[in-house]
Write an enzyme that holds these catalytic residues in place. Structure first.
Site, PDB file in Angstrom:
ATOM      1  N   ASN A   1     -59.146 -56.372  86.300  1.00 24.89           N
ATOM      2  CA  ASN A   1     -58.908 -54.929  86.224  1.00 24.89           C
ATOM      3  C   ASN A   1     -57.753 -54.570  87.156  1.00 24.89           C
ATOM      4  O   ASN A   1     -57.913 -54.549  88.376  1.00 24.89           O
ATOM      5  CB  ASN A   1     -60.185 -54.173  86.631  1.00 24.89           C
ATOM      6  CG  ASN A   1     -59.983 -52.667  86.632  1.00 24.89           C
ATOM      7  OD1 ASN A   1     -59.052 -52.143  86.028  1.00 24.89           O
ATOM      8  ND2 ASN A   1     -60.864 -51.963  87.319  1.00 24.89           N
TER       9      ASN A   1
ATOM     10  N   LYS B   1     -56.327 -51.714  87.471  1.00 22.00           N
ATOM     11  CA  LYS B   1     -56.395 -50.321  87.930  1.00 22.00           C
ATOM     12  C   LYS B   1     -55.017 -49.666  87.745  1.00 22.00           C
ATOM     13  O   LYS B   1     -54.349 -49.953  86.751  1.00 22.00           O
ATOM     14  CB  LYS B   1     -56.909 -50.260  89.367  1.00 22.00           C
ATOM     15  CG  LYS B   1     -58.242 -51.019  89.534  1.00 22.00           C
ATOM     16  CD  LYS B   1     -58.841 -50.868  90.891  1.00 22.00           C
ATOM     17  CE  LYS B   1     -60.150 -51.658  90.966  1.00 22.00           C
ATOM     18  NZ  LYS B   1     -60.841 -51.489  92.253  1.00 22.00           N
TER      19      LYS B   1
ATOM     20  N   HIS C   1     -66.959 -47.512  85.387  1.00 22.57           N
ATOM     21  CA  HIS C   1     -66.460 -48.085  86.637  1.00 22.57           C
ATOM     22  C   HIS C   1     -66.700 -47.097  87.774  1.00 22.57           C
ATOM     23  O   HIS C   1     -66.597 -45.880  87.603  1.00 22.57           O
ATOM     24  CB  HIS C   1     -64.971 -48.416  86.514  1.00 22.57           C
ATOM     25  CG  HIS C   1     -64.454 -49.232  87.658  1.00 22.57           C
ATOM     26  ND1 HIS C   1     -64.119 -48.676  88.868  1.00 22.57           N
ATOM     27  CD2 HIS C   1     -64.232 -50.566  87.783  1.00 22.57           C
ATOM     28  CE1 HIS C   1     -63.708 -49.630  89.686  1.00 22.57           C
ATOM     29  NE2 HIS C   1     -63.768 -50.785  89.049  1.00 22.57           N
TER      30      HIS C   1
ATOM     31  N   GLU D   1     -65.037 -46.120  90.221  1.00 18.90           N
ATOM     32  CA  GLU D   1     -63.947 -45.172  90.507  1.00 18.90           C
ATOM     33  C   GLU D   1     -63.920 -44.044  89.491  1.00 18.90           C
ATOM     34  O   GLU D   1     -63.581 -42.907  89.829  1.00 18.90           O
ATOM     35  CB  GLU D   1     -62.612 -45.927  90.551  1.00 18.90           C
ATOM     36  CG  GLU D   1     -62.504 -46.819  91.769  1.00 18.90           C
ATOM     37  CD  GLU D   1     -61.496 -47.935  91.639  1.00 18.90           C
ATOM     38  OE1 GLU D   1     -61.419 -48.741  92.571  1.00 18.90           O
ATOM     39  OE2 GLU D   1     -60.804 -48.022  90.597  1.00 18.90           O
TER      40      GLU D   1
ATOM     41  N   GLU E   1     -71.152 -54.144  90.169  1.00 25.32           N
ATOM     42  CA  GLU E   1     -70.104 -53.974  91.170  1.00 25.32           C
ATOM     43  C   GLU E   1     -70.645 -53.112  92.312  1.00 25.32           C
ATOM     44  O   GLU E   1     -70.607 -51.884  92.235  1.00 25.32           O
ATOM     45  CB  GLU E   1     -68.854 -53.335  90.556  1.00 25.32           C
ATOM     46  CG  GLU E   1     -69.132 -52.182  89.594  1.00 25.32           C
ATOM     47  CD  GLU E   1     -67.896 -51.323  89.346  1.00 25.32           C
ATOM     48  OE1 GLU E   1     -66.790 -51.834  89.481  1.00 25.32           O
ATOM     49  OE2 GLU E   1     -68.064 -50.133  89.060  1.00 25.32           O
TER      50      GLU E   1
ATOM     51  N   GLY F   1     -62.664 -53.346  96.765  1.00 29.47           N
ATOM     52  CA  GLY F   1     -61.432 -53.043  97.467  1.00 29.47           C
ATOM     53  C   GLY F   1     -61.563 -53.039  98.977  1.00 29.47           C
ATOM     54  O   GLY F   1     -60.635 -52.637  99.683  1.00 29.47           O
TER      55      GLY F   1
ATOM     56  N   SER G   1     -65.005 -57.579  94.883  1.00 25.85           N
ATOM     57  CA  SER G   1     -64.094 -58.381  95.707  1.00 25.85           C
ATOM     58  C   SER G   1     -64.244 -59.883  95.472  1.00 25.85           C
ATOM     59  O   SER G   1     -64.187 -60.685  96.408  1.00 25.85           O
ATOM     60  CB  SER G   1     -64.262 -58.053  97.197  1.00 25.85           C
ATOM     61  OG  SER G   1     -63.860 -56.730  97.466  1.00 25.85           O
TER      62      SER G   1
END
Length: 249
Positions: A9, A11, A94, A96, A166, A172, A211
């Site tokens: 991904n 992003k 996701h 985010e 996740e 991140g 990660s």
């Protein structure tokens, strides 16, 4: 036997040159025979990626999609449009998207249905925040997110879904759930699916998405219920992403 999948991904990152460099590297790469590889680039790079990846095993994914097929929705992209560019996978839910754009469980469900309706494979993302983990609510949060979608699908639809766990606190940040922590949650997800259909649960593909990198991928992927990875930062580095793919063999 579940087919492993390593998905990258990007992003809101990347460039035309990065697309080309992945195309060159993976055209020559030796990969495990049954491995699937997917890249989820930003929308503007999809056509370039389709061209550059044509001679590789990389498949295309979309980072999101609108639940509607068309209409007056400025800035949005539908599943039908993505399919015209050869997109085969779509991320839904996701963290985010949930946090930054306030996507609810219901909106995630609508997007997943939209992906299924155009014969795309949805990758349903679920996970807990650090506060939720510290409070001992990991299983409750994750299974609520899974259940809001999977409990409402028909068996044939459930069989087409991939789930990516996740942990939000590991995205991140450089922090990673230990293989044992990740395996515990993955096993709970698979057991939950077993309540609908044991055969479906046995075939359900589960990805770890917090990660994962070239240094920890092999240990994570060795866990019995981890079938691949949803890779963030490391997917922007050709050599690192290729190393993760090769560790999935």
């Amino acid at each position: 036997m579940r087919t492993p999948l390593i998905a990258g991904n990007w992003k809101m990152n990347g460039s035309a040159e990065l697309v080309a460099s992945f195309g060159r590297a993976f055209a020559e790469a030796e990969l495990p025979g049954d491995l699937e590889v997917a890249i989820f680039p930003p929308f503007p790079y999809l056509e370039a990626a389709r061209r550059e990846f044509a001679e590789t095993r990389i498949r295309l994914g979309a980072q999101t999609l609108n639940p509607l097929h068309s209409g007056a929705h400025t800035g949005e992209v539908s599943g039908g449009m993505l399919r015209e560019f050869g997109v085969q996978y779509a991320l839904v839910g996701h963290s985010e998207r949930r946090q930054l754009y306030r996507e609810s469980d219901e909106q995630v469900y609508d997007r997943l249905l939209a992906a299924l309706s155009v014969d795309m494979t949805p990758v349903l993302c679920v996970g807990e925040t650090l506060e939720e983990r510290d409070a001992g609510h990991t299983r409750e949060v994750v299974l609520r997110q899974v259940g809001h979608v999977m409990a409402r699908l028909e068996p044939a639809q459930r069989a087409r879904v991939i789930i990516a766990y996740e942990p939000v606190w590991a995205i991140g940040t450089g922090r990673t759930a230990t293989p044992e922590q990740a395996q515990e949650v993955m096993a709970a997800i698979r057991a939950y699916q077993g309540g609908f259909d044991r055969d479906l649960a046995a075939g359900l593909r589960l990805l770890y998405g917090g990660s994962m990198n070239a240094g920890n991928a092999a240990e994570l992927l060795a866990q019995p219920d981890i079938d691949g990875g949803l890779v963030g930062g490391a997917s922007l580095k050709v050599d690192d992403f290729l190393a993760i793919c090769q560790s999935a063999g």
